[in-house]
Design a protein around this motif. Structure first.
Motif, mmCIF file in Angstrom:
data_model
loop_
_atom_site.group_PDB
_atom_site.id
_atom_site.type_symbol
_atom_site.label_atom_id
_atom_site.label_comp_id
_atom_site.label_asym_id
_atom_site.label_seq_id
_atom_site.Cartn_x
_atom_site.Cartn_y
_atom_site.Cartn_z
ATOM 1 N N GLU A 296 0.876 -1.172 0.000
ATOM 2 C CA GLU A 296 0.000 0.000 0.000
ATOM 3 C C GLU A 296 0.912 1.220 0.000
ATOM 4 N N GLY B 196 -1.638 -1.148 -4.203
ATOM 5 C CA GLY B 196 -2.621 -0.065 -4.117
ATOM 6 C C GLY B 196 -1.835 1.216 -3.907
ATOM 7 N N ASP C 158 -5.404 3.452 -4.459
ATOM 8 C CA ASP C 158 -5.548 3.084 -3.052
ATOM 9 C C ASP C 158 -7.004 2.839 -2.670
ATOM 10 N N SER D 124 -8.897 -0.586 -1.401
ATOM 11 C CA SER D 124 -9.716 -0.693 -0.182
ATOM 12 C C SER D 124 -11.084 -1.280 -0.499
ATOM 13 N N GLY E 293 -6.888 -1.382 2.628
ATOM 14 C CA GLY E 293 -6.049 -1.115 1.456
ATOM 15 C C GLY E 293 -5.024 -2.215 1.228
#
Lengths: 303, 303
Positions: free
Chosen positions: B10, B66, B113, B117, B287
């Motif tokens: 992430e 992400g 991102d 999620s 995420g």
């Protein structure tokens, strides 16, 4: 061996259109009749479809139906394929899908009228060129058929685009709106009946240079800008009675760019808006040809 | 034979989280480090992923990323897989996908991102139970990851839910909004920085009984009602810093029902709104676990 043909019906509140076709380009027969009671109307539809079978070389592969709603389109539901709680006298909880299926012994694919129109416009594009299209109708009511990743969006219930909230500046437009649920939602401010109540004349009588059209374009532009920011469609088709006013589309295109203020970077918006927000290419026939496309594509994907 | 494992990253504006996992439930290793220059950060990520390979029984099947954006996610584009015109110093036009792929010789799947999620929350539900989920983050910015018919919505550009227009009653809230493009769009009225500028204190310092929270809930409710009327999601997940205020979620749930005024008939809205508009079940990990789910699911669907 019998040759496969397709049927399509567009079921409207006042009239029914039905066609029989070999494919999208070869319509064999077409009939328009008034919407009566479900029983009479069903008889008319069945009789029309059966008449095509008199030449014994044909048999139906599938029939597509685009109908006024509300419809139950959830295959898990007990009333799947029904027209449900419509205010239209006699039509409540009528099993339109099953009735046509059993009378003609063929598969029926059912969608709402606006989803059928969206499919009609969508299938005009070569396969895989676009995957996301919205068809908005602005007339007596406001509604949208939404196609994302090549499929109609149903979701939890179904889209009700007419009822989104948009900015309403009372200083500029003191009209409170006519939606019985929300007053000044999009439909409450911008449907044909809202225009008529605000300006004391039906939209088709309002002169082209009347301020009414500027305001109408602004409300439509807010709704379109919201759609763009929410699902980023590749094409937006604007149909329905109010959009018949010739210059309205251009005003909506220009106001949508104003509302977005250059934030969304895309050639479609910046250089080609007249090919991005468009009138229905099938004109009055989006719905009936959409129902036909649905019959053809669904039966292909099942075979 | 080497055992297949998965990696996930992430990539945030200030910190990076990376994990190595056998599957969604078996995380083998995790590391958090600060976001530095692309070169330093890339080294940190690669070093971490390589360290898991020291036990020679493992090899990567795929890595999910992400990332903050904007990203180019169009496979047809010359800059596919790049972080593009970010204001973040040094990161403009950095080919994040390719850099990780070539360093580790494995397939990398990249998403924004907020889409990661959304995927993290989506894959918590048993397959086919839901197909339509929206994850909204309300913090420094406002954005949404939208899943329809089981797939992330990209569209023409990508969703920019923060920039939809909602009703703004200047008599109740004379604050003009802070969006540099639209002033009083959703993000301009309701992001963390908008709250801070309006109330002269950051959201986390504003007392729970302050009128600020009523107003905040109202703006979020307008945006959610618009989402419901546009795409009819089956689940709406609300994350981000501003949503950390405990009582805000309940206020949003109740105001969303007010805004819709009973128009949308659904048990989810009428009886179960606390299971319809929900906090992230994965909390801070939506995420990173979404990026992991993406690596697992995409490599499954490719094999």
């Amino acid at each position: 061996m019998a040759q496969k043909i397709f049927g399509a019906v567009e079921l409207g509140g006042t009239k029914i259109t039905a066609i029989v076709a070999k494919d999208l380009k070869t319509v064999l027969d077409k009939k328009v009749f008034p919407t009566l009671s479900p029983k009479e109307t069903l008889n008319d539809i069945i009789e029309f479809f059966k008449s095509a079978l008199n030449r014994e070389i044909y048999e139906y592969q599938a029939i597509g139906v685009g109908s006024f709603g509300p419809l139950d389109l959830n295959p898990e539901s007990r009333t799947y394929g029904y027209i449900t709680s419509t205010p239209k006298q006699g039509w409540q909880f009528f099993n339109i899908k099953q009735e046509i299926e059993s009378a003609l012994q063929t598969r029926v694919y059912l969608e709402t009228d606006v989803n059928a129109s969206a499919l009609g416009e969508f299938f005009l594009y070569p396969e895989n060129r676009i995957q996301n299209l919205v068809y908005i109708t602005i007339g007596t009511g406001i509604g949208a058929g939404i196609i994302i990743n090549g499929k109609i969006v149903h979701g939890l219930v179904h889209p009700e685009l007419g009822h989104i909230r948009i900015p309403h500046d009372y200083r500029q437009d003191p009209f409170p709106g006519i939606c019985p649920f929300h007053r000044d939602c999009f439909e409450g401010l911008a449907s044909g009946p809202a225009m008529e109540e605000r300006w004391h004349q039906p939209p088709e009588k309002i002169p082209t240079d009347h301020i009414a059209w500027e305001l109408e374009a602004e409300y439509i532009a807010y709704a379109i800008a919201n759609l763009i920011c929410t699902i980023s469609p590749e094409i937006i088709v604007l149909g329905g009675g109010v959009m018949q006013r010739h210059q309205l589309l251009k005003m909506v295109q220009s106001k949508t760019r104003c509302v977005l203020s250059g934030y969304i970077k895309s050639k479609s918006l910046e250089d080609n808006i007249s090919e991005y927000i468009v009138p229905p290419r099938l004109k009055e026939d989006s719905g009936i040809l959409g129902a036909l496309s649905m019959a053809i594509h669904e039966s292909k994907s099942k075979s």
